[in-house]
Design a protein around this motif. Structure first.
Motif, mmCIF file in Angstrom:
data_model
loop_
_atom_site.group_PDB
_atom_site.id
_atom_site.type_symbol
_atom_site.label_atom_id
_atom_site.label_comp_id
_atom_site.label_asym_id
_atom_site.label_seq_id
_atom_site.Cartn_x
_atom_site.Cartn_y
_atom_site.Cartn_z
ATOM 1 N N THR A 767 31.772 7.111 36.479
ATOM 2 C CA THR A 767 30.966 8.203 35.931
ATOM 3 C C THR A 767 30.515 7.860 34.513
ATOM 4 O OG1 THR A 767 32.754 9.440 34.870
ATOM 5 C CG2 THR A 767 32.397 9.831 37.225
ATOM 6 N N HIS A 798 21.399 6.007 39.886
ATOM 7 C CA HIS A 798 21.866 6.745 41.069
ATOM 8 C C HIS A 798 21.880 8.240 40.761
ATOM 9 C CE1 HIS A 798 24.254 7.936 44.510
ATOM 10 N NE2 HIS A 798 24.277 6.690 44.952
ATOM 11 N N GLU A 800 23.532 10.613 41.920
ATOM 12 C CA GLU A 800 24.862 11.232 41.878
ATOM 13 C C GLU A 800 25.703 10.727 40.708
ATOM 14 O OE1 GLU A 800 26.908 11.115 45.662
ATOM 15 O OE2 GLU A 800 24.987 11.057 46.706
ATOM 16 N N TYR A 843 30.665 5.828 45.878
ATOM 17 C CA TYR A 843 29.499 6.591 46.322
ATOM 18 C C TYR A 843 29.131 6.261 47.757
ATOM 19 C CZ TYR A 843 29.165 7.960 41.460
ATOM 20 O OH TYR A 843 29.454 8.515 40.228
ATOM 21 N N ARG A 847 29.421 9.274 50.717
ATOM 22 C CA ARG A 847 28.256 9.520 51.576
ATOM 23 C C ARG A 847 28.645 9.365 53.045
ATOM 24 N NH1 ARG A 847 25.185 6.022 49.546
ATOM 25 N NH2 ARG A 847 25.448 4.387 51.118
#
Length: 956
Positions: A767, A798, A800, A843, A847
């Motif tokens: 993050t 990205h 997200e 990620y 998903r």
């Protein structure tokens, strides 16, 4: 063409004892053609009309003629034309024509042509003398007596320097040796004399360039610098020493020599890589430091190879002798006004690419040291390999020519020549702020170390060395013969230093520990107590108030300079940043901006370097804006954040990893209160800097007793880009971590104490907020450790990979582990599998889990800090899901990445109660496939394994 310097001088006979005087010494500068005239003479009768009393009149006539040839009588016009054309003595003057008759053009031409044969000889001889002088300046070092052993095998494959009396190569002959030539402006051998006989010209050139000093400088393309060097070596009598200076030099040689002899007596069976054969290094270094100090240098930073290190510590650094001696009983090269001195071995200087890389940093704006003095201890041999097998160039120092660094070769058995050269080198560095090389041509009296037998491979050289009288003995005998010292004084100097060594050795018996205070540099003591412990073991919150976050974000999305035109694409990027700030979110680039900006406000200097870091390899950073209409006009918004902020230095580097990373490591070592970051263009580009990582960063504290807070940003991720731009090789860094995989640490202040005990910190943030915190934590910790960050590529954009301001406010910190916060965490007893992972693959996993509707069955835990390993937090995670399988999932191949590091540590956290399974790519030799389709197939396979709850049933 060369002309006569003056009409008057041309017509007077000139002998070796006379000095030619020029009109230019009495009058303002004449036109360029007149100033370039050279003087050459042969005995002739003086013209009766030109005497000392009439020369002033002739000068006046000459200057009048220069302004307007028609302003003087026709006879003067003809005379000056002939003289300026180089007419031989006695032919310039012609009887004037009758006043009633004007000369025909043909007659004037006949007057001028009469002088031509002698003019050609005159020009050729002066050109020959100038060529001879230049030959000595260019190649005199080829025949200088540089090798103390007299057996040098250096081969120069070029035209020879022709020396007296064989001057035929230049079109001169024996009869010319006693002729007097006027000296060109490109030499200083004349001193106060402007003309010398050819024989004396050659003698002085021999003394300047062909004795114990060889000067390489004529490749330098700066006239002022070349003239400066010529003056330092050509001026007659310039290398003079007072008796006091000679006695000081002798005393320094005594210390250098007797120190090695003392070590040999006390520890005859120890390897010490002594200085025997190059004892002159100590007075050489002392001279450089003394002269540089006179020129305003306050601090000297020295980079040392192994040979002579102890002697330099004792007699240059003046480290306490008892501290050096006590280490024998208990237990290589890569280096206010600060100057750097780098010492090199000859084989390393020629053979190590780092030398070439750092030379090319020497004049770059963000990397220059404003001149480094390089001292090469030229043993004329590596370990056992002689120069014929070790390099293709004549000298080991030839690499320095690429940056126009002058190279001073000097015979190390001539201490006065060495000291003079070192003085000149220090002056050069002070005057021009450019690198300079001193090549101490010496020998190695013993083998590579004191236990080695060199006669196996170098019998001829070592037979000669066995006969070689030590330099101290030779110099002492010279000074005694000159009456500078007498034998009792010399012996007293030796006895005095021997006594110092004996007393220090006696005291060393009481030294039981190695005090850290003897090793720490001056910028560091504020970090430690007297016994070397950190003054604190707590780290303040790395969060930031919202006002500061907003302010930094607004500057990051603007151009704080008026009338500055940026690229249209960049305008869209800045607009997007502004919108993120309004929505209280950050992406990777903005999180980095906020971390840097907040530290600048706190007075922390930040330095970010590497290839293309200003913009960022992936066009995400844009810390340097370029005006699209004005060339080289730039703006760094980061330097416009706060009124009294620290400076932000962001610098694109040369295409060098080894050299640049070494430079940044040194910068961080000397600046513990600065945040110094090096970013690889791609993570695997650190391959060519592996030596710096292995030798200095990884073992910095254990091996060198030095803490260091350098940050390595290494873009990493399997994204179908092929084997060269995918992996930062995390397995290498993790393999070199010093924590024990089989021991669960029992610590108070677990997170900070672990950081203090580790050799470096390895993280892979998922993050932007965590990236923000780890950067701020790096400088707010009460000690320094290297930080390795595997940074993303695709995650930079990205959708997200975003963080809220809430994750960066006061009270928030770096998260070593990010637990699952979804349905699985709300009903942990029903969870069938826990996937542990790190970095970008998270990620892909979330998903896939959502697509399979398995949020309640599979928990995903992110390990953000891999080393030191978060045993405590992962133990809680494993205990939270008592019925779940434990699986480590990574996108890297099984023999790479994190698995071999993580598995035994995870097993230790659960007391080996259950297995830790693997989901990822199969083992492979290459870091990644070069085929996009194969890449996607491999990704699909690892995701299937991760979410197939029956995948490991047959293996249990």
């Amino acid at each position: 063409m060369f002309h006569l310097r003056t009409c008057a001088a041309k017509l007077r006979p000139l002998t070796a004892s006379q000095t030619v005087k020029t009109i230019s010494q009495h009058r303002p500068a004449a036109p360029r053609t007149f100033q370039q005239i050279r003087c050459y003479s042969a005995p002739v009768a003086a013209e009766p009309f030109l005497s000392g009393t009439s020369s002033n009149y002739v000068e006046e006539m000459y200057y009048a003629w220069l302004e307007n040839p028609k302003s003087v009588h026709k006879s003067w016009d003809i005379f000056f034309r002939n003289a300026n054309a180089g007419a031989a003595p006695g032919t310039a003057y012609q009887s004037p024509p009758p006043l009633s008759t004007s000369l025909s053009a043909l007659s004037q031409a006949q007057f001028l042509v009469q002088a031509q044969p002698n003019v050609d000889k005159l020009v050729e001889d002066h050109l020959a003398v100038q060529s001879l002088i230049r030959a000595y300046q260019v190649r005199g070092h080829h025949i200088a007596k540089l090798d103390p052993l007299g057996i040098s095998c250096v081969n120069f494959d070029d035209a020879p320097v022709t020396v007296s009396p064989n001057v035929g190569f230049y079109g001169l002959d024996e009869s010319d040796l006693d002729k007097v030539f006027h000296l060109p402006t490109t030499t200083f051998i004349g001193g106060n004399e402007s003309a010398l006989p050819l024989r004396e010209i050659i003698r002085r050139l021999e003394m300047a360039y062909c004795q114990h000093i060889g000067v390489e400088f004529m490749f330098i393309n700066d006239l002022e610098q070349c003239q400066w060097i010529r003056q330092k070596f050509e001026t007659p009598g310039i290398m003079q020493f007072t008796n006091e200076e000679k006695r000081t030099l002798l005393a320094r040689l005594v210390r250098s020599t007797r120190f090695e002899e003392f070590l040999h007596r006390k520890w005859s069976s120890e390897k010490r890589f002594g200085l025997e054969g190059c004892e002159v290094l100590i007075p050489a270094l002392k001279t450089i430091i003394d002269k540089s100090s006179e020129k305003g240098v306050d601090y000297v930073i020295m980079g040392m190879p192994h040979r002579g290190r102890l002697n330099v510590l004792a007699n240059v650094i003046r480290k306490e002798l008892e501290q050096i001696f006590c280490q024998f009983d208990s237990k290589l090269e890569a280096a206010d006004e600060v100057m750097s001195i780098l010492l090199h071995g000859d084989a390393a200087f020629a053979g190590q690419g780092i030398v070439y890389e750092t030379f090319h940093l020497s004049d770059l704006p963000s990397y220059t040291t404003h001149g480094t003095v390089h001292v090469v201890v030229n043993n004329q041999i590596g370990f056992t390999t002689d120069p014929r097998m070790a390099r293709s160039s004549p000298y080991p120092t030839d690499v320095a020519r690429v940056v126009n660094a002058p190279i001073f070769h000097v015979n190390a058995d001539d201490p006065e020549a060495v000291v003079y050269v070192c003085n000149v080198a220090a002056e050069w560095r002070s005057t021009f702020h450019k690198d300079v090389v001193v090549d101490l041509v010496c020998y190695r009296r013993n083998g590579h170390n004191e236990m080695d037998e060199p006669m196996f491979t170098q019998p001829l050289m070592y037979k000669q060395i066995r006969k070689q009288k030590p330099v101290l003995q030779k110099y002492a005998e010279l000074l005694i013969s000159q009456g500078v010292v007498n034998q009792p004084e010399y012996e007293e100097e030796i006895a005095k230093y021997d006594k110092i060594c004996e007393e220090a050795h006696a005291r060393s018996k009481d030294e039981k520990i190695l005090h850290i205070k003897h090793w720490l540099d001056s910028p560091w003591p504020g970090f430690f107590t007297l016994d070397g412990q950190p003054r604190s073991m707590t780290c303040p919150s790395t969060g930031l108030n919202e006002e500061d976050l907003t302010h930094i974000g607004q500057v990051a999305s603007s151009v704080p300079v008026e009338d500055f035109t940026i690229h249209g694409g960049l305008s869209r990027i800045l607009k997007t940043r502004g919108e993120m700030v309004k929505s209280r979110t950050v992406d990777w680039a903005l999180a980095e901006y906020m971390a840097f900006g907040s530290l600048l406000k706190e007075g922390i200097h930040i330095r970010l370097s590497g290839q293309d870091v200003e913009r960022g390899t992936f066009s995400h950073r844009h810390h340097v804006l370029h005006d699209q209409n004005v060339d080289k006009r730039t703006c760094i918004p980061m330097n416009h954040l706060w009124p009294n902020q620290a400076p932000y230095t962001v610098c694109n580097s040369s295409l060098s990893e080894y050299g640049v990373l070494g430079f940044e490591l040194g910068f961080a070592m000397a600046s513990p209160n600065a945040l110094v970051l090096w970013e690889a263009q791609f993570g695997d580009f650190h391959n060519t800097a592996q030596c710096i990582i292995d030798q200095f960063i990884c073992p910095g504290q254990a091996k060198w007793v030095r803490q260091n807070g350098i940050v390595l940003l290494l873009p990493h991720g399997m994204e179908g880009m092929g084997p060269e731009h995918s992996s930062a090789r995390p397995e290498r860094f993790l393999q070199m971590c010093n924590d024990d995989p089989d021991v669960f640490p029992k610590l108070d202040d677990f997170d900070v104490r672990q950081l203090y005990d580790c050799n470096w910190i390895v993280v892979n943030c998922s993050t932007p907020a965590n990236f923000f915190h780890v950067l701020r934590r790096q400088i707010l910790l009460p000690f320094r450790k290297p930080l390795i960050i595997f940074t993303p590529k695709s995650l930079l954009r990205h959708p997200e990979a975003r963080s809220s301001f809430d994750d960066m406010l006061p009270g928030t910190n770096f998260l070593r582990v990010i637990p699952d916060s979804g349905p699985a965490a709300q009903s942990p007893e029903n969870v069938k599998r826990v996937l542990f992972c790190t970095g970008k693959v998270y990620y892909d996993l979330t998903r896939e889990r959502k697509a399979r509707e398995m949020e309640a069955d599979v928990a995903i835990t992110r390990v953000e800090q891999l080393s030191p390993f978060p045993f405590d937090l992962l133990q809680k995670e494993a205990q939270k899901y008592p019925s779940a399988e434990l699986v480590w999932c990574q996108e890297e191949h099984k023999n790479q990445g994190y698995y071999d590091y993580v598995k035994p540590r995870l097993r230790t956290t659960i007391n080996r109660a259950k297995p830790v399974w693997y989901a990822g790519r199969e083992p492979a030799a290459a870091p990644a496939t070069g085929n996009k389709k194969t890449h996607l197939t491999e990704l699909r396979r690892l995701l299937d394994t991760a979410f197939n709850l029956d995948a490991f049933k047959d293996l249990a």
